[in-house]
Design an enzyme around this catalytic site. Sequence first.
Site, short mmCIF file in Angstrom:
data_model
loop_
_atom_site.label_atom_id
_atom_site.label_comp_id
_atom_site.label_asym_id
_atom_site.label_seq_id
_atom_site.Cartn_x
_atom_site.Cartn_y
_atom_site.Cartn_z
CB SER A 1 -0.73 0.13 1.20
OG SER A 1 -0.02 0.29 2.28
CE LYS A 2 -1.24 7.39 -2.23
NZ LYS A 2 -2.15 8.32 -2.45
#
Length: 466
Positions: free
Chosen positions: A243-244
């Site tokens: 994820s980010k």
Amino acid sequence: MVVRTRFAPSPTGFLHIGGARTALFAWAFARHHEGTFILRIEDTDIERSTPEAVQAILDGMRWLGLDADEGPFYQMQRMPRYREVIAKMLAEGTAYRCWCTKEELEAMRAEQETLGLKPRYDGRWRPERGRELPAPPPGVDPVVRFRNPLDGATAWNDTIKGPIAFDNAELDDLIIARSDGTPTYNFCVVVDDWDMAITHVLRGDDHVNNTPRQINILRALGAPVPEYGHLPMIHGPDGQKLSKRHGAVSVMQYDEDGYLPEAVVNYLARLGWSHGDEEIFSREQFVAWFDGSHVSRSPSRFDFDKLRWLNAHYLKGSDDADLAVRVLPRLAASGIVPTPGEADPAVVCGLLKERAQTLNELADLAHLFYAEPSISAEDRAKHLDPAPPALAPALADFATRLADGDWTKEAIAAALKATLAAHGLKMPQLAIPVRLKVFGTTQTPSVDAVLAAMPREVVLARLKLR
Ligand code: GLU
């Protein structure tokens, strides 16, 4: 057979590291087989597609050096072709119109749920031999559905995952055109793969469930079915979906953070693929090795330390002048614009490149050569104030010896040696104060080399300062 692969991103966000890996593998596979690599922008989701995201994909591909032989093709520009194929399928009976209203579909779903069945379209508008269909209700625009085979299985030998099969009974009749006539996602992919004569589809394994539907439509069209290879996911270092938070950011963020594209390409190549124990190899070497085999079936983990390690390797091996080109904008961002009278940025990069893991770290280190030195109180107290009595005359002598003659590392080393001998000092007793006075820090590469990189007048002026 001429190999034709494609990368088909949806421009709904930046080109992230997973997409970049898919693109790299599809590109390398085509290059390995001297085939054709195609870039296709799947922009039919008009709500979520943006021109910025398209640009980010093009920028990312260029930065990584993944050049397309054909394209970019844009699905939004191919609408007439999709409509043409839908008309052909309707005419041939491989697709049919369905007038179910939203309410009817909801009722169908509710009923199936109460019966404990998997919700699916029940085929009520599917034409069958000997079956009479009701008259189309007035005022309803029909969708078009694909007439999926009812029995048997749809199977393929996934080039990465091995044999995969789906029962056709599991697949209901997919909508291929909405009631406003616009084609749907899976359908556009099929028409494109067909028209673009794609022989090998390499894509993320989030598309495994789409594949039997796409194969069935291709077969209904009489189109050849490509080979499919589904790449496992990339997880974060903690084993969770990338994820980010983990840095599943735009590939251009890696550029901003000071990574070299050659390091990122090398890193991505090893993410879920291996060639023996090889860790460091060029793009050309990867292309020579990558025949689509040895791709891991399990998810890989993103490892930032390894990426940094690889980046340091590529930094060290980079040409000094090339590094300077990449470092200058980073220096400019912190207000440093070297002039011809200052240290040569290429020489500076050459001196520092072994000490940095990223271009940003290299730029930070390069400040040494362009900023006014400021000596910390701690360093001053430790090395200069009070100074041993021999230091002041030794510094003056050193400055005098540096005033004439060649301005080279060798000449400076000789002057240093002569000064040490004349004053009975050991190397650090002189080299540390010299570094502090000229650079404001004791942490520099070899003192003769760093002095030689500075203009002579600047060194002399700083040595004479207190
Ligand atoms: N547009 C799809 C995506 O971005 C890829 C489709 C495909 O490769 O078939 O996930």
